[in-house]
Design a protein around this motif. Structure first.
Motif, PDB file in Angstrom:
ATOM      1  N   PRO A   1      39.061  29.512  38.965  1.00 35.42           N
ATOM      2  CA  PRO A   1      40.237  29.239  39.797  1.00 35.42           C
ATOM      3  C   PRO A   1      41.188  30.435  39.907  1.00 35.42           C
ATOM      4  CG  PRO A   1      40.503  28.224  37.656  1.00 35.42           C
ATOM      5  CD  PRO A   1      39.116  28.822  37.682  1.00 35.42           C
ATOM      6  N   SER A   2      40.779  31.582  39.413  1.00 33.52           N
ATOM      7  CA  SER A   2      41.651  32.769  39.420  1.00 33.52           C
ATOM      8  C   SER A   2      41.839  33.315  40.837  1.00 33.52           C
ATOM      9  CB  SER A   2      41.045  33.857  38.542  1.00 33.52           C
ATOM     10  OG  SER A   2      39.881  34.386  39.162  1.00 33.52           O
ATOM     11  N   ALA A   3      42.933  34.019  41.037  1.00 33.41           N
ATOM     12  CA  ALA A   3      43.187  34.683  42.314  1.00 33.41           C
ATOM     13  C   ALA A   3      42.134  35.751  42.584  1.00 33.41           C
ATOM     14  CB  ALA A   3      44.584  35.297  42.320  1.00 33.41           C
ATOM     15  N   GLU A   4      41.600  36.355  41.528  1.00 28.44           N
ATOM     16  CA  GLU A   4      40.554  37.373  41.671  1.00 28.44           C
ATOM     17  C   GLU A   4      39.330  36.804  42.388  1.00 28.44           C
ATOM     18  OE1 GLU A   4      37.260  39.408  38.769  1.00 28.44           O
ATOM     19  OE2 GLU A   4      39.266  39.141  37.942  1.00 28.44           O
ATOM     20  N   VAL A   5      39.019  35.532  42.144  1.00 24.76           N
ATOM     21  CA  VAL A   5      37.861  34.881  42.754  1.00 24.76           C
ATOM     22  C   VAL A   5      38.253  34.114  44.009  1.00 24.76           C
ATOM     23  CG1 VAL A   5      36.059  33.134  42.397  1.00 24.76           C
ATOM     24  CG2 VAL A   5      36.625  34.740  40.562  1.00 24.76           C
TER      25      VAL A   5
ATOM     26  N   LEU B   1      42.296  24.871  30.030  1.00 26.21           N
ATOM     27  CA  LEU B   1      41.578  25.814  29.179  1.00 26.21           C
ATOM     28  C   LEU B   1      41.550  27.161  29.886  1.00 26.21           C
ATOM     29  CD1 LEU B   1      38.245  24.109  27.973  1.00 26.21           C
ATOM     30  CD2 LEU B   1      40.234  24.724  26.580  1.00 26.21           C
ATOM     31  N   LYS B   2      41.780  28.198  29.119  1.00 28.50           N
ATOM     32  CA  LYS B   2      41.553  29.551  29.601  1.00 28.50           C
ATOM     33  C   LYS B   2      40.172  29.932  29.096  1.00 28.50           C
ATOM     34  CE  LYS B   2      43.219  34.279  29.167  1.00 28.50           C
ATOM     35  NZ  LYS B   2      44.308  35.134  28.662  1.00 28.50           N
ATOM     36  N   LEU B   3      39.276  30.270  30.010  1.00 29.92           N
ATOM     37  CA  LEU B   3      37.926  30.648  29.636  1.00 29.92           C
ATOM     38  C   LEU B   3      37.827  32.165  29.648  1.00 29.92           C
ATOM     39  CD1 LEU B   3      35.831  28.044  31.682  1.00 29.92           C
ATOM     40  CD2 LEU B   3      36.837  27.830  29.404  1.00 29.92           C
ATOM     41  N   VAL B   4      37.382  32.727  28.531  1.00 30.20           N
ATOM     42  CA  VAL B   4      37.222  34.175  28.396  1.00 30.20           C
ATOM     43  C   VAL B   4      35.726  34.472  28.451  1.00 30.20           C
ATOM     44  CG1 VAL B   4      37.654  36.189  26.950  1.00 30.20           C
ATOM     45  CG2 VAL B   4      39.323  34.303  26.990  1.00 30.20           C
TER      46      VAL B   4
ATOM     47  N   ASP C   1      39.010  36.872  32.490  1.00 23.61           N
ATOM     48  CA  ASP C   1      39.754  35.940  31.625  1.00 23.61           C
ATOM     49  C   ASP C   1      41.034  35.435  32.282  1.00 23.61           C
ATOM     50  OD1 ASP C   1      41.451  38.116  31.546  1.00 23.61           O
ATOM     51  OD2 ASP C   1      41.467  38.287  29.368  1.00 23.61           O
ATOM     52  N   SER C   2      41.110  35.523  33.606  1.00 22.97           N
ATOM     53  CA  SER C   2      42.384  35.189  34.256  1.00 22.97           C
ATOM     54  C   SER C   2      42.419  33.811  34.904  1.00 22.97           C
ATOM     55  CB  SER C   2      42.740  36.258  35.297  1.00 22.97           C
ATOM     56  OG  SER C   2      41.724  36.350  36.276  1.00 22.97           O
ATOM     57  N   GLY C   3      41.372  33.029  34.771  1.00 21.60           N
ATOM     58  CA  GLY C   3      41.370  31.694  35.368  1.00 21.60           C
ATOM     59  C   GLY C   3      41.793  30.622  34.385  1.00 21.60           C
ATOM     60  N   LEU C   4      42.723  29.778  34.806  1.00 17.35           N
ATOM     61  CA  LEU C   4      43.103  28.604  34.014  1.00 17.35           C
ATOM     62  C   LEU C   4      42.441  27.383  34.627  1.00 17.35           C
ATOM     63  CD1 LEU C   4      46.909  29.139  33.300  1.00 17.35           C
ATOM     64  CD2 LEU C   4      44.940  29.722  31.870  1.00 17.35           C
TER      65      LEU C   4
ATOM     66  N   TYR D   1      28.058  28.971  36.400  1.00 13.50           N
ATOM     67  CA  TYR D   1      28.724  28.056  37.326  1.00 13.50           C
ATOM     68  C   TYR D   1      30.243  28.127  37.151  1.00 13.50           C
ATOM     69  CZ  TYR D   1      30.023  23.457  39.300  1.00 13.50           C
ATOM     70  OH  TYR D   1      30.607  22.432  40.007  1.00 13.50           O
ATOM     71  N   LEU D   2      30.695  28.090  35.909  1.00 16.48           N
ATOM     72  CA  LEU D   2      32.133  28.169  35.645  1.00 16.48           C
ATOM     73  C   LEU D   2      32.707  29.514  36.091  1.00 16.48           C
ATOM     74  CD1 LEU D   2      32.035  26.475  32.156  1.00 16.48           C
ATOM     75  CD2 LEU D   2      33.221  25.565  34.179  1.00 16.48           C
ATOM     76  N   ARG D   3      31.961  30.580  35.862  1.00 11.36           N
ATOM     77  CA  ARG D   3      32.446  31.924  36.219  1.00 11.36           C
ATOM     78  C   ARG D   3      32.571  32.084  37.730  1.00 11.36           C
ATOM     79  NH1 ARG D   3      34.229  35.794  37.945  1.00 11.36           N
ATOM     80  NH2 ARG D   3      34.140  37.948  37.202  1.00 11.36           N
ATOM     81  N   VAL D   4      31.563  31.654  38.479  1.00 15.39           N
ATOM     82  CA  VAL D   4      31.603  31.851  39.936  1.00 15.39           C
ATOM     83  C   VAL D   4      32.574  30.890  40.616  1.00 15.39           C
ATOM     84  CG1 VAL D   4      29.274  32.806  39.962  1.00 15.39           C
ATOM     85  CG2 VAL D   4      29.603  30.386  40.529  1.00 15.39           C
TER      86      VAL D   4
END
Length: 130
Positions: free
Chosen positions: A42-46, A76-79, A85-88, A36-39
């Motif tokens: 908040p990154s520009a990639e997503v 939090l930066k989630l890796v 690893d680019s979403g804050l 859920y967090l990955r999809v």
């Protein structure tokens, strides 16, 4: 600006179950899956750089978190173990993901269905029209 009630008082990563548990001072507690967090990164990639530029994330059912990195007092930066690893994830966004989990999740599932895509990286979806 972050409202103080949106700052978790406890954060636990349950690697085996792939759950990030957030507890708040008001007694609220949310268990958010790594998928859920990955999809919902908040990154520009997503998210892209504007409305309609989002990239649907597929095949993330088994993704896990490798690391949680505090960013100042606001995020939090989630890796993730898939290399993302680019979403804050700022405190307000994490609280929103918890409070509106069912709405966000259903929207994601609907988008997967519309795209004929799957949460499972080993599964291809084929729609038979008749």
């Amino acid at each position: 600006m972050t409202h103080p009630a949106n700052i978790p008082v406890d954060i636990k990563l349950h690697r085996k179950s792939r759950i990030l548990e957030l507890t708040y001072g008001d007694g609220s507690r949310f268990e958010l899956s790594c998928e859920y967090l990955r999809v919902h990164s908040p990154s520009a990639e997503v998210r892209g750089h504007g409305e309609g530029q989002e990239t649907l994330q597929t095949g993330k059912i088994n993704v896990n978190l490798k690391e949680l990195v505090p960013v100042g007092n606001y995020a939090l930066k989630l890796v993730f173990d898939d290399g993302h690893d680019s979403g804050l994830y700022d405190w307000n966004y994490l609280r929103d993901l918890g409070e509106n989990h069912d709405l966000h999740w259903q929207h994601y599932l609907d988008r997967l269905d519309q795209a004929g895509a799957s949460r499972d990286p080993d599964l291809s979806v084929v729609k038979i029209m008749g």
